[in-house]
Enzyme design. Structure first.
Site, PDB file in Angstrom:
ATOM      1  N   GLU C  33      24.523 122.103  -4.585  1.00 15.84           N
ATOM      2  CA  GLU C  33      24.369 122.947  -3.388  1.00 15.84           C
ATOM      3  C   GLU C  33      24.468 122.076  -2.138  1.00 15.84           C
ATOM      4  OE1 GLU C  33      20.337 124.201  -2.672  1.00 15.84           O
ATOM      5  OE2 GLU C  33      20.957 126.253  -2.205  1.00 15.84           O
ATOM      6  N   HIS C  35      23.661 120.379   1.225  1.00 18.43           N
ATOM      7  CA  HIS C  35      22.403 120.025   1.890  1.00 18.43           C
ATOM      8  C   HIS C  35      22.684 119.397   3.248  1.00 18.43           C
ATOM      9  CE1 HIS C  35      20.499 120.815  -1.977  1.00 18.43           C
ATOM     10  NE2 HIS C  35      19.332 120.693  -1.409  1.00 18.43           N
ATOM     11  N   HIS C 120      15.238 123.541  -7.341  1.00 18.38           N
ATOM     12  CA  HIS C 120      16.041 124.499  -6.549  1.00 18.38           C
ATOM     13  C   HIS C 120      15.279 125.824  -6.551  1.00 18.38           C
ATOM     14  CE1 HIS C 120      19.755 126.485  -5.172  1.00 18.38           C
ATOM     15  NE2 HIS C 120      19.751 127.278  -6.220  1.00 18.38           N
ATOM     16  N   HIS C 176      15.090 123.447   3.588  1.00 20.36           N
ATOM     17  CA  HIS C 176      16.364 123.137   2.941  1.00 20.36           C
ATOM     18  C   HIS C 176      17.182 122.130   3.756  1.00 20.36           C
ATOM     19  CE1 HIS C 176      19.904 123.543   0.511  1.00 20.36           C
ATOM     20  NE2 HIS C 176      20.607 123.713   1.603  1.00 20.36           N
ATOM     21  N   GLU C 181      13.517 116.938   1.909  1.00 19.65           N
ATOM     22  CA  GLU C 181      14.521 116.522   0.922  1.00 19.65           C
ATOM     23  C   GLU C 181      15.263 115.258   1.358  1.00 19.65           C
ATOM     24  OE1 GLU C 181      16.139 120.266  -1.572  1.00 19.65           O
ATOM     25  OE2 GLU C 181      16.423 120.474   0.572  1.00 19.65           O
TER      26      GLU C 181
END
Lengths: 252, 252, 252, 252, 252, 252
Positions: C33, C35, C120, C176, C181
């Site tokens: 995904e 980022h 996730h 996100h 992260e």
């Protein structure tokens, strides 16, 4: 010769024959698939059905279930490809689930041993999955079931190959619609073969990969992967005899 | 060497590289499966992943997608069987649907050509089904997609086989955990091979049918279908070189 | 440090380690995904994989299974949305069935306890369904199985949040591709982060509903839901340390 | 007040109201789930149904479809868990497919916009999947469909929360069967609430993971995750008013 | 008489016959199901197959596809029940998907009109679903397909019933294994009927509901729902003649 | 009258009522389907729901579960066809799986006997499949479950038919939206019937086959298969009384 086809029995006779799980049930699985302009669409059904009946006729306690006619999608390198008119195939999950359910129904009658005789290469892995699922589901229910899975051509010896192909064998991979299947059909259903329409083709050669959508130019226009011209009834008899006796010997 | 692994890219870079469907996406598909006491459980993932990266490094416009690690159930005659501890496999439908969805997602990004590099024989027919379904669904939506499907060992020539097996080749069918895979692993992940644990076994021989549940006595206790003892890093290099250059040559 | 990755073991070693169901098996599940332009596509795989290895390294009798890389469809409010190039996601049923089968295979080896470490958010309910189905199927077969399901961020305390976001925390919902992260990735895979490409964005605000098809204008063009600019390796270390020790403490 | 319930209309009236896709169709989705000993099993159905009717009554061109009563499995941390007698839930795939088919049928009538009003937290991701699949299938058929998905509680403001919980709000996560739902039910179906049976419980606290099978000791014996004792009809009216006007404002 | 069975044709002939979708394809669908101790297990396959061939022989441009042998589960009130040995049935979804795939394959060849001739009452709704799904999928792909679905007994007139049952007709519901099917089998496959084993039973009467698991005591031990004793070949000829000419008249 | 609707109970009361599997659970299953311009879309839901409540009110130990509102696709010959606006139906597999899961959830509570009261002809075979699957799954888990499946009209006697149709009965097949259903609705929900909009139609006649896609010209423009004009509340009362007492008598 004794009648071994389940479908032709009445239920009381079938019940007596199968009591205590004493019979092995043979299920032929084939395909409706082009086999060249010289042959019908059903060799993959008729050949394993014929072998099944012969095996059950010679063995003890074997019966033949109605065949599964429609099999998994024809692939270019083994069956010419799924794009030929007349090649009429189902998806993997449909075949798996249908075969699974049929086997489950025979288990419900008390049967515990099965022999799947496959007549169409592409079915193999999907039959494997159906058999594996059945065995595992039954095991979870404390029912012990055994399924043998075979493709009839795996019982043909190198000696027989040498006799059938005296000029050299181009390999199993290209036998679709060639000498092997045509010879068997000439032996058991000569009315479904018209050698005057047989087309001579070089053994097919393919790149070392597959492609989707398939490329029709990889296959001879006639649809066979090698030439059927040297097929004879005698060769068919020889092959069949070996397959039948081999299966009886291993699985009786 | 250029970085070809999609997962290591940021999305903007990936977008630029794949615009107008100009890249082929390589998806390695393997399995977690025992390969004897001398080797890790992941050769079927690591080998196609390595080949994929090498191929993409040499070719124009190829990128490597994250591999699918868990593959279809190991079969006795090709992978030793699904009953070994460590052999961790999924059903056919799960593999098909998971791979289908992954390919569909890449199609959604605008990609139109895919190369599935398979490292586990038993995956083949389920990958075939995933590819066929994708191509047909896209076609119905007027999107033209092409999927190449290959198993890396199909690019190995008879010449190489002769060099790798100077004492004679027992056949592809029994290469599971033998000289071929072990040599490749010695070349690319020597730390995952411990030749001191390698067990010498005769090439496996099997009856001409399969049985479910599988019979563990058909396989050597070590789990390989032939002996890995003569594996060497040099043989691995030779094999890899041929596979990589062959794939580049055919599919670039 | 001891090796805890199942895939790197040979099957005999794995068998010995897992005998009598004495090990907990950790399965990391992530996603491919976007980022943001400053980070690779795989943080949702790499972070839970890293945590899994650290946890297993510190705990008794835990092993780490190969991760599931492709996860459920990215949603706008939690992952930016499924329309970004590079965001490569599968359907709910495919994820459920694939994870279910993988867990079932580990159960077949004799394992009885599992820890799913999710990286996730969107995977959560589908992992829940896979775990519930597995536990119920096993129960029907008189096998007692336990599955722990966690998302690593649920182990981060308010104290840590206060340290990581000294200027105020905009909430989990918008993390996100943001400080959290990015900091972790700076700690464990700095080569996959390029802070020079990081884009400053205001914390995302959304209407109190979702819409399908998603509306790309709801998300910043960079793809993150908050700014990663204040991410640091030190923050990453702090967060990781707390997650790892928390998981060990709760589940050892 | 105008009648907005599709099921109560004859087909000719329905046809006239929906011609040219001019109506938004609201589909309430709930669950049959315990909500403590003081309340019936159907608040998750009745509340979104009530809101749907009120919204449609105030908005232009909205109609209310028959509700989906049975929802996805109750989870311990949000609904007390799937093991309570009376909690009657379906699997994720069954819910997804049933809702998908219902929406598809409304699309077949010519409707193009939908509002799913969810009354049961655990449904969210499965409704998301149903909506996403519908939108993508329609898109492939060149039909443009829009689905709004909302949970009614997401329209409640912090101001209202402050009024409803003057002594402090324990958080959304523990509102199951507590002041919020009980107050709404007191307002709209007082005959289904018996405050004399309401049990005072501390707000639930949970470990930062889930476990399967669920551990009943994590939940108060009464089944609610917080105390319903301070619920009042007035609070219910306040909450409802805000949800209804919020939805109308956003989606009219 | 011309050959109408697709399976017996070579692919080139089939292609020529079906070009431009000019043929209707008839697919017989039956079941393997007990029909009393006096008759084989396959009347539900053989009768619609026979009718299909006769119809195609008389009509223009109709061909007969290989039959589907295994049908949906026998129900007590219509087929005696799924618990009789020999009654070998599949689930609804397996039948639907298998038939769907077969029809789809014929569509892929360019065929556009199909006639499903059903020989087993319990198949009806599952064939309906397969037909409906096919037509809708094709429509979404801009292919116009038409499927006729019929059960052969719906073409029998009251006049014929009066002749076949001069002493009064107990109703369609109890005709399983009775005069009607036995007469037809006496006409077309007398070798599969042994009237000396026929058991006289009163027409079955049932409570106005079904029960699962089925109660075997609801059915006569012989398995038929009425007496076959008055079956004759002449009655069979009469019935067949009417079915065949009726189908030709309606669908040619 | 005692309250028999499960959804209106709190879980503790429900638990006490159902302990030791002492209750039969009635599940009404209907459809949202046009019933002519004179009647609402929900008779197939409301009628079996009403009957269920009356039956449970009169019987010992029966409770009524929330109804399933959306049923299987309306067919031309029994429900007018799936193309009418307002007819809102689901696929067979969705209905089967949803009903299966609901029944399974009630089994999980300890219930062992179920009565499915069907209000929509087309549901029958799919409910049969759901019931059969449930019973077999439970049996494999050593749980003995019994499911009764009935359509309420099967409890109407010839005497009642003679009274309701003094001028002759055109047959069950054409009762859709006619005197029977309209009379019942006039009795129980007169506000959902507007006899001023009722359209007089001749009893429908159909060819002896079905066709897909359905042909709208086979049905009267009003959507009913016979005329509702002679419906009266009194007839409705008579029919209901017989169905309710019949069901109580057979299944109490």
């Amino acid at each position: 010769m004794k009648d071994v086809k389940i479908e032709n029995m009445d239920w009381v006779s079938y019940k007596e024959l199968t009591e205590e799980g004493k019979c092995k049930i043979i299920l032929p699985v084939g395909a409706i698939e082009q086999h060249g302009p010289h042959m019908s669409l059903n060799p993959d059904v008729l050949i394993p059905s014929h072998i099944a009946e012969e095996v059950a006729g010679k063995a003890d306690n074997m019966l033949v279930a109605p065949a599964i006619s429609y099999g998994y999608k024809s692939q270019v390198k083994s069956g010419g490809g799924n794009f030929f008119p007349g090649t009429t195939c189902v998806s993997g999950s449909s075949l798996e689930n249908y075969v699974f359910d049929v086997l489950q129904a025979y288990v419900n009658h008390g049967n515990r041993e099965f022999i799947l005789i496959n007549g169409h290469f592409e079915n193999s892995m999907h039959l494997c999955e159906a058999a594996d699922k059945l065995v595992n589901k039954c095991k979870a229910e404390k029912i012990s079931v055994k399924v043998y899975l075979l493709s009839y051509w795996d019982f043909i010896s190198e000696e027989t190959i040498a006799k059938v192909f005296p000029d050299g064998f181009a390999g199993w991979a290209v036998e679709h619609g060639g000498v092997l299947e045509t010879s068997i059909m000439l032996k058991i259903y000569p009315e479904l073969v018209d050698m005057s329409k047989a087309v001579d083709v070089e053994p097919a050669t393919f790149p070392p990969y597959d492609v989707f959508p398939p490329d029709p130019s990889w296959v001879a226009p006639s649809g066979t992967l090698s030439s059927p011209l040297k097929a004879t009834e005698e060769k068919g008899a020889l092959i069949l005899e070996e397959c039948i006796s081999g299966i009886v010997q291993h699985l009786n």
